[in-house]
Design a protein around this motif. Structure first.
Motif, short mmCIF file in Angstrom:
data_model
loop_
_atom_site.label_atom_id
_atom_site.label_comp_id
_atom_site.label_asym_id
_atom_site.label_seq_id
_atom_site.Cartn_x
_atom_site.Cartn_y
_atom_site.Cartn_z
N GLY A 8 25.85 77.16 12.76
CA GLY A 8 27.18 76.73 12.34
C GLY A 8 27.33 75.26 12.02
N LEU A 9 26.25 74.47 12.14
CA LEU A 9 26.31 73.06 11.77
C LEU A 9 26.52 72.95 10.26
CD1 LEU A 9 25.88 70.13 12.94
CD2 LEU A 9 23.50 70.36 12.22
N ILE A 10 27.37 72.05 9.84
CA ILE A 10 27.61 71.87 8.41
C ILE A 10 26.47 71.08 7.80
CG2 ILE A 10 29.18 70.93 6.67
CD1 ILE A 10 31.45 71.30 8.65
N ALA A 11 25.92 71.58 6.71
CA ALA A 11 24.83 70.89 6.02
C ALA A 11 25.27 69.49 5.62
CB ALA A 11 24.38 71.68 4.80
N ALA A 12 24.31 68.54 5.64
CA ALA A 12 24.62 67.12 5.48
C ALA A 12 25.48 66.84 4.25
CB ALA A 12 23.32 66.33 5.41
N ASP A 13 25.08 67.35 3.09
CA ASP A 13 25.79 67.01 1.86
C ASP A 13 26.99 67.92 1.60
OD1 ASP A 13 24.19 64.86 1.35
OD2 ASP A 13 22.80 65.94 0.04
N GLN A 14 27.26 68.84 2.52
CA GLN A 14 28.45 69.66 2.41
C GLN A 14 29.57 69.17 3.33
OE1 GLN A 14 27.29 73.74 3.03
NE2 GLN A 14 25.95 73.78 1.22
N LEU A 15 29.31 68.09 4.06
CA LEU A 15 30.36 67.51 4.89
C LEU A 15 31.51 67.03 4.01
CD1 LEU A 15 28.09 65.38 7.26
CD2 LEU A 15 29.44 67.38 7.95
N ASP A 16 32.72 67.26 4.46
CA ASP A 16 33.88 66.82 3.68
C ASP A 16 33.93 65.30 3.57
OD1 ASP A 16 34.74 69.41 3.26
OD2 ASP A 16 35.99 69.43 5.06
N MET A 17 33.47 64.62 4.61
CA MET A 17 33.55 63.17 4.61
C MET A 17 32.41 62.57 5.44
SD MET A 17 36.82 62.67 7.15
CE MET A 17 37.83 63.80 6.21
N GLU A 18 32.08 61.33 5.13
CA GLU A 18 31.11 60.56 5.90
C GLU A 18 31.66 59.16 6.11
OE1 GLU A 18 26.70 61.08 4.92
OE2 GLU A 18 27.67 61.64 3.03
N LEU A 19 31.31 58.58 7.24
CA LEU A 19 31.65 57.19 7.54
C LEU A 19 30.39 56.55 8.11
CD1 LEU A 19 33.49 54.76 7.92
CD2 LEU A 19 34.30 55.78 10.06
N VAL A 20 29.80 55.64 7.35
CA VAL A 20 28.48 55.11 7.69
C VAL A 20 28.47 53.59 7.57
CG1 VAL A 20 26.02 55.18 7.16
CG2 VAL A 20 27.43 57.21 6.76
N GLU A 21 27.90 52.96 8.57
CA GLU A 21 27.71 51.51 8.56
C GLU A 21 26.22 51.21 8.72
OE1 GLU A 21 29.13 47.55 11.15
OE2 GLU A 21 29.69 49.57 11.78
N ARG A 22 25.78 50.16 8.08
CA ARG A 22 24.43 49.65 8.32
C ARG A 22 24.48 48.13 8.39
NH1 ARG A 22 18.90 50.38 8.60
NH2 ARG A 22 17.59 48.99 7.35
#
Length: 412
Positions: A8-22
Motif C-alpha cells: 500500500g505504499l504510494i510509488a515515489a513519482d505517484q505521490l501527490d506532493m513532495e517537500l524536499v530540502e538539500r
C-alpha cells in the motif's frame, strides 16, 4: 529478526506532493558533518595501521561556530575566525601506545575545511578546540568484576585488543533505528543533482564567483515544481552590483535548465536568493562562499540525512550519522544498510520500498530486532526475498565499513 511486511505504499513519482530540502557542500551543517566524518576516518586509519583494529570513538557531537566577515564588491575577508568545536570521545591509547589524538583532529579538520572551502586561510581564519572525554556509557558497576577483560571500565582505556568486546562478538551499541527508501521521487532527484552540479569542482572552476553554500527547497504538487535556491557569490570575483545581478540571473538560468532536463513534463518555477535587497546592498555576497564565515553555525545531524536529503514527507531517522564509529554504531550502519536494502528490493522488483531496521542494545549487530518493510502496490510481498535481501546486506556490513573508511560513501 522479526520481519514485518506491508503493502500500500504510494510509488515515489505517484505521490501527490513532495517537500524536499538539500543543504549544499558548503552549508555549515554539511561542513560539520564532514569534519566529524573526516576525523573518524583519520582516527580509524591510524588505529588500523598501528593496531589492526579500530578503537572506540565517536565525534558525532561536533559543531562549527561562525566567524565574522567584511565584504564589499571585489574583496572580502574574515574579521573573526571560524571555531571548530570537536566534541566526543576518542580512545587516547592502547596500553602504553599513546595515540596523537589532537594531531589527528587538527589535521583532519584543517584538511577537510580547506578542501571544502578553498578560500579559507586556516592559519588566520580557523580555530580548533577539541573536547574529548573518555568516560564509558552507563553500565559499569563498581565491584569485583571491575578488572575483567572487555569490561566497561576499559571501554576507552583498553590495555590490549582483548579489551575490545566487539572483536569477540559484534553487537549493537544502542537501541535505535535506521530507515531507507527507494527509489527517489522527482523532487528528490532534482535536489541531489542540482546541488551536486552547482558545487562540483567542474562547475566552480568555470564559475569561480559562486560559493558552495547552496541550499535548495523544492515543493512538487503534481506536475508543478517550485524551487527556491540560495546561491552565494564570492566577493573577490564580483566587482560591482551589476555583476552580482548578472551572476544571480545566471544562477537562475542554470538551475532552470537543469530542472527542465531532469524533470521533463513538469512546469518549473525557480527563485534565487529571495532575501536579496539590491537597493540596500543586502546580498548573499561572501568572502569564502559560505555563511559559516559570518555568524552562522553548523552542527552534526541537523542537515541532510544519510541519503543526502531532508525529505519531509518521507520516513527519516534523526540520528546524526557522521562521526559515529563505523564498526558497531547502529545509528550509522543501520541507516546506510536500510537504504541499501530498499535499493536492492526496488532493483529486484521495480516497486517502491520503505525499510526500517531496529536494533536492541547488546543484540548481535547483524541480526536486527525488528525489520519493517513496506512496498508499493497491493500485490503479495515475498517474505523469502525480503528476508534474504536483509540478511545479505546485514552479513555484508564490511562492504559499508570499507566504503566509509575510503570516503566513498557519503553520510550527509
Amino acid at each position: 529478526m522479526n520481519l514485518i511486511t506491508a503493502t500500500g505504499l504510494i510509488a515515489a513519482d505517484q505521490l501527490d506532493m513532495e517537500l524536499v530540502e538539500r543543504k549544499g557542500a558548503g552549508h555549515p551543517d554539511t561542513l560539520a558533518d564532514g569534519v566529524a566524518e573526516a576525523i573518524s576516518r583519520a582516527y580509524s586509519a591510524y588505529c588500523l595501521q598501528h593496531f589492526g583494529a579500530i578503537l572506540h570513538h565517536n565525534t558525532d557531537k561536533t559543531a562549527l561556530l561562525g566567524g565574522a566577515a567584511e565584504v564589499t564588491f571585489g574583496h572580502g575577508h574574515l574579521t573573526d575566525p571560524i571555531v571548530a568545536l570537536v566534541n566526543g570521545r576518542l580512545t587516547p591509547a592502547l596500553g602504553t601506545h599513546a595515540i596523537p589524538v589532537e594531531q589527528i583532529i587538527a589535521t583532519a579538520t584543517t584538511d577537510f575545511l580547506t578542501g571544502a572551502l578553498p578560500m579559507l586561510n586556516a592559519d588566520t581564519d580557523l580555530v580548533i578546540r577539541s573536547r574529548m572525554s573518555q568516560a564509558s556509557s552507563p553500565g559499569a558497576v563498581a565491584g569485583p568484576t571491575a578488572d575483567q577483560r572487555a569490561g566497561r571500565r576499559f571501554w576507552f582505556a583498553p590495555r590490549s585488543l582483548d579489551d575490545l568486546p566487539e572483536l569477540a562478538r559484534m553487537f549493537a551499541n544502542d537501541t535505535s533505528a535506521g530507515v531507507g527508501y527507494a527509489p527517489f521521487g522527482v523532487a528528490e532527484r532534482l535536489a541531489l543533482e542540482i546541488e551536486s552540479s552547482l558545487t562540483s569542482p567542474e562547475f566552480t572552476s568555470t564559475h569561480p564567483w559562486f560559493g558552495t553554500d547552496v541550499k535548495l527547497m523544492i515543493v512538487r504538487t503534481g506536475a508543478r515544481l517550485h524551487l527556491t535556491a540560495c546561491v552565494p557569490q564570492i566577493a573577490a570575483h564580483t566587482p560591482d552590483l551589476d555583476t552580482y545581478i548578472a551572476h544571480r540571473t545566471q544562477a537562475k538560468e542554470v538551475v532552470t535548465d537543469l530542472a527542465a532536463g531532469l524533470a521533463p513534463g513538469h512546469r518549473v518555477r525557480v527563485s534565487v536568493n529571495t532575501r536579496d535587497d539590491d537597493k540596500r546592498r543586502e546580498l548573499y555576497l561572501t568572502a569564502i562562499g559560505s555563511s559559516i564565515e559570518s555568524g552562522d553555525e553548523g552542527v552534526v545531524g541537523r542537515g541532510n540525512r544519510a541519503n543526502g536529503l531532508i525529505s519531509m514527507l518521507r520516513p527519516m531517522s534523526m540520528e546524526g550519522v557522521s562521526g559515529k564509529n563505523s564498526v558497531y554504531h547502529v545509528g550509522k550502519l543501520y541507516n546506510l544498510a536500510a537504504q541499501k536494502v530498499a535499493m536492492r528490493l526496488h532493483e529486484e522488483t521495480g516497486r517502491t520500498y520503505a525499510v526500517a531496521l531496529v536494533s536492541q542494545s547488546g543484540r548481535d549487530l547483524e541480526d536486527p530486532w525488528q525489520v519493517l518493510v513496506q512496498a508499493s502496490g497491493e500485490e503479495w510481498l515475498d517474505p523469502a526475498l525480503t528476508r534474504k535481501t536483509v540478511t545479505t546486506v546485514m552479513n555484508d556490513l564490511d562492504d559499508i565499513r570499507s566504503a566509509l573508511l575510503a570516503g566513498e560513501l557519503p553520510t550527509a
